[in-house]
Motif scaffolding. Structure first.
Motif, mmCIF file in Angstrom:
data_model
loop_
_atom_site.group_PDB
_atom_site.id
_atom_site.type_symbol
_atom_site.label_atom_id
_atom_site.label_comp_id
_atom_site.label_asym_id
_atom_site.label_seq_id
_atom_site.Cartn_x
_atom_site.Cartn_y
_atom_site.Cartn_z
ATOM 1 N N SER A 2 0.820 -1.205 0.000
ATOM 2 C CA SER A 2 0.000 0.000 0.000
ATOM 3 C C SER A 2 0.855 1.257 0.000
ATOM 4 C CB SER A 2 -0.895 -0.016 1.245
ATOM 5 O OG SER A 2 -1.580 1.193 1.379
ATOM 6 N N ASN A 3 0.326 2.308 -0.625
ATOM 7 C CA ASN A 3 1.023 3.588 -0.657
ATOM 8 C C ASN A 3 0.590 4.488 0.492
ATOM 9 O OD1 ASN A 3 2.537 3.047 -3.002
ATOM 10 N ND2 ASN A 3 0.757 3.521 -4.276
ATOM 11 N N THR A 4 -0.329 4.007 1.325
ATOM 12 C CA THR A 4 -0.753 4.773 2.491
ATOM 13 C C THR A 4 -0.505 3.936 3.747
ATOM 14 O OG1 THR A 4 -3.029 3.948 2.343
ATOM 15 C CG2 THR A 4 -2.512 5.996 1.183
ATOM 16 N N TYR A 5 -0.164 4.614 4.846
ATOM 17 C CA TYR A 5 0.171 3.923 6.085
ATOM 18 C C TYR A 5 -0.520 4.602 7.252
ATOM 19 C CZ TYR A 5 4.142 2.629 3.083
ATOM 20 O OH TYR A 5 4.929 2.207 2.042
ATOM 21 N N THR A 6 -1.033 3.802 8.168
ATOM 22 C CA THR A 6 -1.514 4.319 9.441
ATOM 23 C C THR A 6 -0.470 3.984 10.490
ATOM 24 O OG1 THR A 6 -3.837 4.060 8.837
ATOM 25 C CG2 THR A 6 -3.318 4.235 11.190
ATOM 26 N N VAL A 28 7.248 10.934 5.529
ATOM 27 C CA VAL A 28 6.901 9.590 5.063
ATOM 28 C C VAL A 28 5.662 9.716 4.180
ATOM 29 C CG1 VAL A 28 6.197 7.265 5.720
ATOM 30 C CG2 VAL A 28 7.871 8.506 7.120
ATOM 31 N N ASP A 29 5.834 9.485 2.898
ATOM 32 C CA ASP A 29 4.733 9.646 1.948
ATOM 33 C C ASP A 29 3.554 8.751 2.309
ATOM 34 O OD1 ASP A 29 6.230 11.436 0.505
ATOM 35 O OD2 ASP A 29 6.956 9.954 -0.951
ATOM 36 N N GLY A 30 2.361 9.344 2.329
ATOM 37 C CA GLY A 30 1.141 8.576 2.574
ATOM 38 C C GLY A 30 0.894 8.219 4.018
ATOM 39 N N ALA A 31 1.632 8.834 4.943
ATOM 40 C CA ALA A 31 1.494 8.481 6.358
ATOM 41 C C ALA A 31 0.341 9.228 7.018
ATOM 42 C CB ALA A 31 2.793 8.762 7.105
ATOM 43 N N SER A 48 -8.468 0.121 14.683
ATOM 44 C CA SER A 48 -8.469 0.424 13.248
ATOM 45 C C SER A 48 -7.321 -0.318 12.579
ATOM 46 C CB SER A 48 -8.315 1.938 13.039
ATOM 47 O OG SER A 48 -7.130 2.402 13.652
ATOM 48 N N GLU A 49 -7.249 -0.219 11.249
ATOM 49 C CA GLU A 49 -6.154 -0.846 10.508
ATOM 50 C C GLU A 49 -4.871 -0.058 10.767
ATOM 51 O OE1 GLU A 49 -6.090 -3.601 8.643
ATOM 52 O OE2 GLU A 49 -8.195 -4.062 9.085
ATOM 53 N N VAL A 50 -3.880 -0.709 11.330
ATOM 54 C CA VAL A 50 -2.630 -0.053 11.696
ATOM 55 C C VAL A 50 -1.468 -0.753 11.005
ATOM 56 C CG1 VAL A 50 -1.078 0.558 13.598
ATOM 57 C CG2 VAL A 50 -3.561 0.650 13.929
ATOM 58 N N ASP A 51 -0.531 0.040 10.464
ATOM 59 C CA ASP A 51 0.623 -0.519 9.763
ATOM 60 C C ASP A 51 1.892 -0.526 10.601
ATOM 61 O OD1 ASP A 51 -0.450 -0.901 6.915
ATOM 62 O OD2 ASP A 51 -1.019 1.164 7.343
ATOM 63 N N LEU A 52 1.956 0.334 11.628
ATOM 64 C CA LEU A 52 3.173 0.425 12.423
ATOM 65 C C LEU A 52 2.870 1.157 13.726
ATOM 66 C CD1 LEU A 52 6.304 0.063 12.579
ATOM 67 C CD2 LEU A 52 6.508 2.303 11.486
ATOM 68 N N LYS A 118 11.036 4.133 7.618
ATOM 69 C CA LYS A 118 10.884 3.716 6.220
ATOM 70 C C LYS A 118 11.395 2.293 6.012
ATOM 71 C CE LYS A 118 11.095 8.358 4.194
ATOM 72 N NZ LYS A 118 11.871 9.304 3.343
ATOM 73 N N THR A 119 12.517 1.953 6.656
ATOM 74 C CA THR A 119 13.073 0.597 6.547
ATOM 75 C C THR A 119 12.078 -0.440 7.049
ATOM 76 O OG1 THR A 119 15.359 1.347 6.775
ATOM 77 C CG2 THR A 119 14.913 -0.949 7.338
ATOM 78 N N ILE A 120 11.457 -0.163 8.187
ATOM 79 C CA ILE A 120 10.536 -1.123 8.786
ATOM 80 C C ILE A 120 9.233 -1.202 8.007
ATOM 81 C CG2 ILE A 120 9.214 -1.619 10.888
ATOM 82 C CD1 ILE A 120 11.700 -0.299 12.370
ATOM 83 N N LEU A 121 8.764 -0.080 7.482
ATOM 84 C CA LEU A 121 7.569 -0.108 6.636
ATOM 85 C C LEU A 121 7.796 -0.941 5.381
ATOM 86 C CD1 LEU A 121 6.287 3.585 6.849
ATOM 87 C CD2 LEU A 121 5.128 1.540 7.742
ATOM 88 N N ASN A 122 9.049 -1.046 4.958
ATOM 89 C CA ASN A 122 9.388 -1.844 3.779
ATOM 90 C C ASN A 122 9.734 -3.291 4.144
ATOM 91 O OD1 ASN A 122 9.323 -0.186 1.256
ATOM 92 N ND2 ASN A 122 10.616 1.148 2.488
#
Length: 220
Positions: A2-6, A28-31, A48-52, A118-122
C-alpha cells in the motif's frame, strides 16, 4: 504494498510525541499518524487498521516490556518499533527478542528515525548500527518467558501487570470494573500459565519485564 500507512506514535511525553508525529507526517509519503499517550488509548487506536506502532517503553499502563509483549501477542501482524531513552544494549536486545521490529534510541537524529521508520515499513528491521552482540543465555530465558506471557488472555495480561504494581484483588477489580471473584479466577489462571504457585512468585517472575526509567538512572 500500500502507498498509504496508518502509524501510531505511542509516547506520554507530549513534546517528543508531537515532534515525531510531525516529522513522520511530513517525511513519510502517505502516512496518517495517530497519537496515544497511554496504553488504554493505544488499545483503542489499535481497533483500526494499523501498519506500524512506535512505542515508548515507559508509557502509563505499561510496565517496561509489558506493552511491547502485549501488542506482539494480541496484534501479531502489526510491527512495533521501540523508541526509548533507555539505550543499554541489553535493553535493545531484549526488546528485539520480545518481538520488536526495531529499536530507535531517542538520542537518534530525526533523519535516522525517519530512515528507520521507512526501513521497517518496507519489511526490514532497524537497530543502532554499533549494537554489540547479544547474551545467548538471556535470550533463552526471555524466549521461555515470552511464550508463557503469550498464553495469557488480554484481561489476564492486564491483571498481571497490575499485580506487579502492588495492587490488591479488590483494587484490580475496581480498575477493570469486574467482580473480585473474577480477578481471583484470573490470578489462578495466571499462576498456572506462568508455572508458579503464589502471586509473590508471579510478581517476581513478571519483574523480568521491568527496566529502569532513563530519568531514574540520571538521578543516581
Amino acid at each position: 504494498m500500500s502507498n498509504t500507512y496508518t502509524i501510531i506514535v505511542a509516547d506520554d511525553h507530549p513534546l517528543f510525541r508531537a515532534a515525531l508525529t510531525q516529522a513522520i507526517g511530513t517525511q513519510v509519503d502517505g502516512a496518517d499518524v495517530l497519537e496515544a499517550e497511554h496504553l488504554q488509548h493505544l488499545e483503542h487506536q489499535m481497533r483500526s487498521e494499523v501498519d506500524l506502532v512506535l512505542l515508548d517503553l515507559h508509557m502509563p499502563g505499561a510496565n517496561g516490556f509489558s506493552g511491547l509483549i502485549y501488542l506482539r501477542t494480541h496484534f501479531p501482524s502489526v510491527p512495533v518499533v521501540v523508541v526509548s531513552g533507555n539505550e543499554q544494549p541489553s535493553v535493545i536486545h531484549r526488546a528485539m527478542h520480545f518481538g520488536a521490529a526495531g529499536f530507535i534510541p531517542k538520542s537518534s537524529s530525526m533523519t535516522d528515525i525517519i530512515d528507520a521508520v521507512k526501513t521497517i515499513l518496507n519489511g526490514g528491521q532497524w537497530v543502532p548500527p554499533d549494537l554489540p552482540a547479544a547474551d545467548q543465555a538471556m535470550d533463552a530465558q526471555d524466549s521461555k518467558f515470552a511464550d508463557q506471557l503469550a498464553s495469557l488472555t488480554p484481561q489476564q495480561f492486564k491483571v498481571m501487570v497490575m499485580l506487579t504494581e502492588g495492587l490488591l484483588n479488590k483494587q484490580i477489580a475496581y480498575e477493570l470494573s469486574v467482580s473480585e471473584a473474577t480477578i481471583k479466577a484470573h490470578v489462578t489462571a495466571i499462576l498456572r500459565k506462568l508455572g508458579v504457585y503464589s502471586r509473590t512468585q508471579a510478581v517476581i517472575m513478571a519483574g523480568r519485564l521491568r527496566i529502569e526509567h532513563p530519568q531514574d538512572e540520571a538521578i543516581k
